[in-house]
Design an enzyme around this catalytic site. Sequence first.
Site, mmCIF file in Angstrom:
data_model
loop_
_atom_site.group_PDB
_atom_site.id
_atom_site.type_symbol
_atom_site.label_atom_id
_atom_site.label_comp_id
_atom_site.label_asym_id
_atom_site.label_seq_id
_atom_site.Cartn_x
_atom_site.Cartn_y
_atom_site.Cartn_z
ATOM 1 N N TYR A 69 0.861 -1.181 0.000
ATOM 2 C CA TYR A 69 0.000 0.000 0.000
ATOM 3 C C TYR A 69 0.896 1.228 0.000
ATOM 4 C CZ TYR A 69 -3.299 3.550 1.712
ATOM 5 O OH TYR A 69 -4.070 4.676 1.859
ATOM 6 N N ASP A 77 9.361 2.743 -0.543
ATOM 7 C CA ASP A 77 8.340 3.412 0.259
ATOM 8 C C ASP A 77 8.565 3.010 1.710
ATOM 9 O OD1 ASP A 77 6.197 4.426 1.558
ATOM 10 O OD2 ASP A 77 4.662 3.515 0.273
ATOM 11 N N LYS A 114 4.797 8.871 8.840
ATOM 12 C CA LYS A 114 4.604 8.253 10.155
ATOM 13 C C LYS A 114 5.668 8.690 11.181
ATOM 14 C CE LYS A 114 1.446 4.850 8.413
ATOM 15 N NZ LYS A 114 1.424 4.188 7.127
#
Length: 431
Positions: free
Chosen positions: A144, A239, A267
Amino acid sequence: MNFTTSRAIFAKTEKLIPGGVNSPARAFGAVGGNPLIIDRGAGSKIYDADGNEFIDYVLSWGPLIAGHAHPAVIEAVGRAVREGLGFGAPTRGETEIAELLIALSPSLEKVRLVSSGTEATSSAIRLARGYTGRDKIVKFRGCYHGHVDSLLVAAGSAAATFGVPNSPGITAGCAADTLVLEYNDSEGVKDAFSRWGKEIAGVIVEPVAGNMGVVPGTPEFLGTLREATRAAGSVLIFDEVMSGLRVALGSAQARYGITPDLSTFGKVIGGGLPVAAYGGKAEIMDAVIPVGKVFQAGTLSGNPVAVAAGLATLKILAGTENFHADLEAKTTRLAEGLEEAARRAGITATAQKCGAMFTLFFNDPADRGVTDWQSAARCDEKLFARYFWGMIERGIYLPCSQFEANFTSSAHTDEDIDRTLDAARELFASF
Ligand SMILES: *Cc1c(COP(=O)(O)O)cnc(C)c1O
């Protein structure tokens, strides 16, 4: 445990916000029932609207690696707030966080701050295309990368075909330039590059997948990606929005010793506030406006309050001796303990981990573990739902899906781990 207040608030919210949530991962669709309304957090604990206390392994879905409301982070944010909420002009904190990120991350020569992981990945994809002058992007099933149109794409019917949209609202044209391959399948990568190598702008991959549950990329797979992209003149994008500064101080790229051309972060680097970033080789990054021609902008990018939270968090990581080693040791004890507790109760489960993230998979006994989306999808989601609610009842707050990563923080004590393992032993024995 009593959830009356959470239920009442959620019943009202559902009428106001689609599904009652502002991001779908928070809905309890996979486990049934209503989400809890969380009032506050401190260290390893969160407290819901009914006053129930939980040891938290969600940690805002990853950012809170130093735990909830860490005094140094709160102090830095408080100071920043008093000086003004933002200026839309360069501030000292941006220089400082860029310098620190570049010093810690092997692949970074230049970095640009944005406000969400989705912004980071969509910008990196645009940059890969703008820099190479090519259109096609490779992604892997089960990874994702945020809600970027061209990445919300499912595999076509044949083994290697260009994608089809997997959300209404995404045009076939948007999906058609994205090739979806299987995670950890080096042969699939070689095959795709032998057919389309010169048309591929870039490959985007979670080096440690966390969005199908934790599935580490094999060194061989990630090495194949590095070689294939280099040979074809394509841009390799790691990523690291989830793995960044969580699986090691230098992120997955340091752990594996593989240097991507571009990386994305989010994050942890915001410490709980909206900071994300993309960066990499100076030559590629200088293709971004205002030096180059690839457009990307953001009114709130590098916001001083958010940057203060990120910087304070990064300083804790970089300034605490053995921060990651200690956290990993705790995480390993927890993950292995959960697997052992399941095994003793006759339940097939595999704990997969990397650094301070792990997933307990109730995998198909015929599978050795989970290596890709197909083996993840064979897990027993009904059993997971029983596990989830059983742990909630015992004061342990886990991600509400089999296909999410669990996170630990430096605020989690040995006693927290013991309590979590005791809860799991008691629960599994009751199955
Ligand atoms: C969370 C995540 C994103 C998206 O970040 P947002 O801040 O939610 O937009 C992208 N990539 C990975 C690997 C993630 O885990």
